[in-house]
Design a protein around this motif. Structure first.
Motif, mmCIF file in Angstrom:
data_model
loop_
_atom_site.group_PDB
_atom_site.id
_atom_site.type_symbol
_atom_site.label_atom_id
_atom_site.label_comp_id
_atom_site.label_asym_id
_atom_site.label_seq_id
_atom_site.Cartn_x
_atom_site.Cartn_y
_atom_site.Cartn_z
ATOM 1 N N ILE A 123 -25.410 -49.230 -19.641
ATOM 2 C CA ILE A 123 -25.292 -48.197 -20.614
ATOM 3 C C ILE A 123 -26.072 -46.875 -20.579
ATOM 4 O O ILE A 123 -25.772 -45.870 -20.769
ATOM 5 C CB ILE A 123 -25.207 -48.725 -22.026
ATOM 6 N N LEU A 124 -27.386 -47.287 -19.916
ATOM 7 C CA LEU A 124 -28.211 -46.241 -20.017
ATOM 8 C C LEU A 124 -27.947 -45.087 -19.058
ATOM 9 O O LEU A 124 -28.344 -44.066 -18.873
ATOM 10 C CB LEU A 124 -29.629 -46.993 -19.433
ATOM 11 N N TYR A 125 -26.799 -45.431 -18.007
ATOM 12 C CA TYR A 125 -26.427 -44.492 -17.111
ATOM 13 C C TYR A 125 -25.831 -43.109 -17.953
ATOM 14 O O TYR A 125 -25.952 -42.176 -17.309
ATOM 15 C CB TYR A 125 -25.212 -45.108 -16.311
ATOM 16 N N TYR A 126 -25.221 -43.627 -19.237
ATOM 17 C CA TYR A 126 -24.763 -42.464 -19.954
ATOM 18 C C TYR A 126 -25.872 -41.538 -20.804
ATOM 19 O O TYR A 126 -25.109 -40.835 -21.715
ATOM 20 C CB TYR A 126 -23.729 -43.098 -20.790
ATOM 21 N N LEU A 127 -26.865 -42.040 -20.825
ATOM 22 C CA LEU A 127 -27.882 -41.287 -21.375
ATOM 23 C C LEU A 127 -28.928 -40.573 -20.334
ATOM 24 O O LEU A 127 -29.813 -40.985 -19.882
ATOM 25 C CB LEU A 127 -29.015 -42.161 -22.363
ATOM 26 N N ARG A 128 -28.678 -39.190 -20.711
ATOM 27 C CA ARG A 128 -29.421 -38.635 -19.620
ATOM 28 C C ARG A 128 -30.865 -37.862 -20.288
ATOM 29 O O ARG A 128 -30.937 -37.663 -21.715
ATOM 30 C CB ARG A 128 -28.842 -37.206 -19.329
ATOM 31 N N PRO A 129 -31.912 -37.905 -19.582
ATOM 32 C CA PRO A 129 -33.346 -37.353 -20.193
ATOM 33 C C PRO A 129 -32.961 -36.019 -21.169
ATOM 34 O O PRO A 129 -33.632 -35.906 -21.984
ATOM 35 C CB PRO A 129 -34.154 -37.212 -19.236
ATOM 36 N N ASP A 130 -32.085 -35.227 -20.554
ATOM 37 C CA ASP A 130 -31.994 -33.816 -21.519
ATOM 38 C C ASP A 130 -31.096 -34.247 -22.704
ATOM 39 O O ASP A 130 -31.015 -32.965 -23.460
ATOM 40 C CB ASP A 130 -31.572 -32.751 -20.438
#
Length: 174
Positions: free
Chosen positions: A97-104
């Motif tokens: 799921i973290l793949y869908y959370l971008r740092p920006d």
């Protein structure tokens, strides 16, 4: 290593700490180009997931360094409790799921909270706001409000319920 062990990191009930390194030797996976399937049946290299997590943690670290009034409009400092809660949530969510959370898409707010905006494609968003003692989130599906959850108490006794609720709502996108 059996294939079921490779997919174990995708099942939130198998590993509460969501530590991908327990399931994979990163160097071996990269060398052998072992891939795992996300919940959306896309292929993501294990190294990509690890890189996402490192970038997310790096962004949270940068937010932790913001001074009082960081936006020039009287914003509150982001407290250690909020930072710890944000990092804890990252560790609790399934790595895929973290793949869908971008740092920006990680933002501090003037109220002293941190927001995570997970982007699942055009008009499909899960936005989580993390405070000192609570978490709230909303879901947009096809640009329309789908669900809004406010003030879930974020403590050791309630983390499983929160992560389960978030995982259930994420499933509508996948």
């Amino acid at each position: 290593m059996p294939f079921s062990s490779l997919l174990a990191g995708l099942d939130p009930d198998i590993d509460r700490r969501r530590k991908l390194s327990q399931f994979f030797d990163e160097e071996i996976c990269i060398e052998q180009n072992i891939m795992q399937t996300t919940l959306q049946n896309e292929f993501i290299y294990v190294s990509d997931i690890l890189t996402c997590e490192k970038l997310i943690v790096g962004e949270i670290d940068e937010i932790s360094k913001l001074p009082e009034n960081w936006n020039g409009l009287g914003s509150k400092i982001i407290s250690t409790e909020v930072i710890c809660n944000a990092l804890k949530l990252i560790k609790l969510l399934p790595p895929s799921i973290l793949y869908y959370l971008r740092p920006d898409n990680i933002y501090p707010s003037k109220l002293g909270t941190i927001t995570f905006d997970f982007d699942f494609g055009i008009g499909n968003i899960l936005s989580i706001e993390i405070a000192k003692k609570s978490i709230g989130y909303f879901v947009e599906l096809n640009h329309e409000n789908y669900k809004h959850v406010e003030n879930m108490i974020f403590n050791d006794e309630n983390t499983d319920n929160i992560v389960s609720s978030i995982n259930n709502d994420i499933s509508i996108f996948l």
